[in-house]
Design an enzyme around this catalytic site. Structure first.
Site, PDB file in Angstrom:
ATOM      1  N   GLU A   1      32.589  52.114  28.487  1.00 19.95           N
ATOM      2  CA  GLU A   1      31.705  51.104  29.080  1.00 19.95           C
ATOM      3  C   GLU A   1      30.444  51.746  29.665  1.00 19.95           C
ATOM      4  OE1 GLU A   1      35.527  49.897  30.754  1.00 19.95           O
ATOM      5  OE2 GLU A   1      34.600  47.951  31.118  1.00 19.95           O
TER       6      GLU A   1
ATOM      7  N   ARG B   1      48.885  41.202  37.632  1.00 23.76           N
ATOM      8  CA  ARG B   1      48.442  39.799  37.479  1.00 23.76           C
ATOM      9  C   ARG B   1      49.368  39.052  36.528  1.00 23.76           C
ATOM     10  NH1 ARG B   1      42.267  41.241  36.050  1.00 23.76           N
ATOM     11  NH2 ARG B   1      42.573  43.301  36.944  1.00 23.76           N
TER      12      ARG B   1
ATOM     13  N   ASN C   1      29.163  51.729  39.064  1.00 22.38           N
ATOM     14  CA  ASN C   1      30.159  50.658  38.994  1.00 22.38           C
ATOM     15  C   ASN C   1      30.735  50.498  40.405  1.00 22.38           C
ATOM     16  OD1 ASN C   1      32.346  49.032  38.552  1.00 22.38           O
ATOM     17  ND2 ASN C   1      33.198  50.241  36.876  1.00 22.38           N
TER      18      ASN C   1
ATOM     19  N   ARG D   1      26.969  48.042  36.600  1.00 22.15           N
ATOM     20  CA  ARG D   1      27.951  47.090  36.089  1.00 22.15           C
ATOM     21  C   ARG D   1      28.048  45.940  37.091  1.00 22.15           C
ATOM     22  NH1 ARG D   1      34.273  46.883  36.651  1.00 22.15           N
ATOM     23  NH2 ARG D   1      34.736  45.444  34.971  1.00 22.15           N
TER      24      ARG D   1
ATOM     25  N   HIS E   1      35.576  42.046  30.830  1.00 22.53           N
ATOM     26  CA  HIS E   1      35.664  43.210  29.928  1.00 22.53           C
ATOM     27  C   HIS E   1      34.661  43.107  28.777  1.00 22.53           C
ATOM     28  CE1 HIS E   1      40.172  43.654  31.178  1.00 22.53           C
ATOM     29  NE2 HIS E   1      39.413  44.407  31.956  1.00 22.53           N
TER      30      HIS E   1
END
Ligand code: AMP
Length: 390
Positions: free
Chosen positions: A376, A232, A7, A84, A173
């Site tokens: 993940e 965010r 990743n 990823r 996601h």
């Protein structure tokens, strides 16, 4: 099959070597501060403690070289590599074995996620060159959302502009939401049809999943949209951008930084982007921290109801990721605002801490509510095993 999952971020690179069949993790780690002074690798092997290796990591190539050097000491060999990829853009409805064409497409869509995709494509290329005998698979985080209904992904902007610039809702996601569907189905069996997955971490998104298919999600063209997150802002009136520019004199780059890095829980609490600090602050009577929590609960509950609407119903809700897996206070806060749906949380079950999937709603709750730790890396490894064994 042993899969190395990579990743890569703009200045970091996480890795994990795991056995797909047993789910055993043989080694994992993180290369930090790539291209920045003070770089290091945090490495863990077969359950031993974490080692910190201080090494110069001027670029991703050097980081990968170090990772493979470290992995040479691990007895288990790598059979395939999964990468990823943050943005699959308009090309990837599912994971794909890497060839020249796939690599070119990952780069072509990179303007949609410039901080991630370029680095990810470089790392894929480095791995291919270094070990031409190993299969590489990309697992785009957007793939799960690719086939949501057009009325959900299309923006009401001029068609020619959207077509030319590939503007649409892509979501994010996706690998986590897909894992949550799979793990919940395995845990609950056939009782699951309409599930809202609440991935609440430093980045946060919801996904409406009906019989394994994404019906809608809260992130949009980019991962800025939707919920209030650590730093965010989530959804705000788009005209806020024009106003900040015209009246505030901020440049586009400054607004980008403001909305992505200086907003969210951090801005409202004026204290921290970490939910633990905010919970502590609120418990001590800090009003801004309390407001950050109230806004987070309100928006998360509100958008969860949106996801329910996308499926015209719901039978299961699942909390996951840093906040979703660890904070009983925040789970309760969100669910309290959805009590009108007949949801009842059992406080004792909600207080349990565990790495296993678990139900936290009462037996007479109209909707089953669960906590399911996401994974993940395992989902990526599964895709690698499936594609490479075909
Ligand atoms: P993630 O992005 O999924 O790794 O989530 C990280 C965020 O989860 C942190 O910034 C915290 O706000 C939140 N969090 C809450 N409790 C915990 C915990 N016990 N461990 C880790 N993260 C937590």
């Amino acid at each position: 099959m042993n899969v190395l999952v990579i990743n890569a971020g703009s200045s970091s690179l996480k890795y994990q070597l795991l056995d797909v069949d047993t789910r055993e993790v043989y080694a994992k780690g993180n290369c930090e501060r790539i291209g920045i002074e003070g770089s290091f690798i945090g490495h863990e092997e077969n359950g031993s403690g974490k080692q910190k290796l201080e090494v110069a990591l001027p670029d991703h190539k050097t980081a990968i070289d170090h990772v493979f050097e470290i992995l040479e000491n691990v007895p288990q060999k790598v059979d395939g590599i999964g990468h990823r990829v943050v943005q699959g853009g308009w090309y990837f409805p599912e994971s794909a074995i890497v060839d020249e064409d796939v690599l070119a497409k990952v780069r072509e869509v990179a303007p949609l996620a410039p901080l991630h995709n370029y680095a990810e494509a470089d790392v894929v290329e480095i791995c291919r060159n270094k070990f031409p005998e190993l299969g590489n698979v990309i697992v785009p985080d957007t793939a799960f959302h690719y086939n949501m209904p057009e009325y959900a992904w299309r923006y009401a902007l001029p068609r020619d502009v959207c077509d030319k610039l590939h503007i649409r809702k892509y979501g994010a996601h996706g690998t986590s939401h897909r894992y949550i569907w799979r793990a919940t189905k395995q845990f609950l069996g056939d009782d699951v049809h309409k599930l809202v997955s609440l991935h609440l971490g430093s980045g946060a998104s919801l996904c409406a999943i009906e019989d394994g298919r994404c019906k809608d999600t809260t992130m949009g063209l980019t991962p800025l949209d939707g919920l209030i997150m650590g730093t965010r802002c989530g959804t705000v009136d788009p005209a806020t951008v024009f106003f900040l520019s015209r009246e505030g004199g901020y440049s586009i780059d400054e607004i980008d930084t403001m909305m992505n890095k200086q907003s969210g829980l951090l801005a409202v609490s004026a204290k921290s982007n970490d939910s633990r600090d905010i919970e502590d602050g609120a418990a001590e009577g800090d009003e801004k921290c309390q407001m950050a929590l109230d806004m987070f609960y309100y928006r998360t509950a509100q958008l969860t109801a949106e996801m329910v609407c996308s499926m015209e119903g719901v039978d299961t809700m699942v909390f996951t990721a840093g906040i979703g897996e660890n904070s009983d206070v925040m789970r309760q806060g969100v669910m309290d605002r959805l009590a009108w749906l007949g949801i009842k949380i059992d406080p004792a079950k909600n207080a349990v801490r565990s790495d296993e999937p678990r139900v936290i709603s009462t037996d007479d709750s109209a909707i089953k509510v669960l906590v399911v730790p996401t994974n993940e890396e395992y989902m990526i490894a599964l895709d690698v095993a499936e594609l490479l064994s075909k």
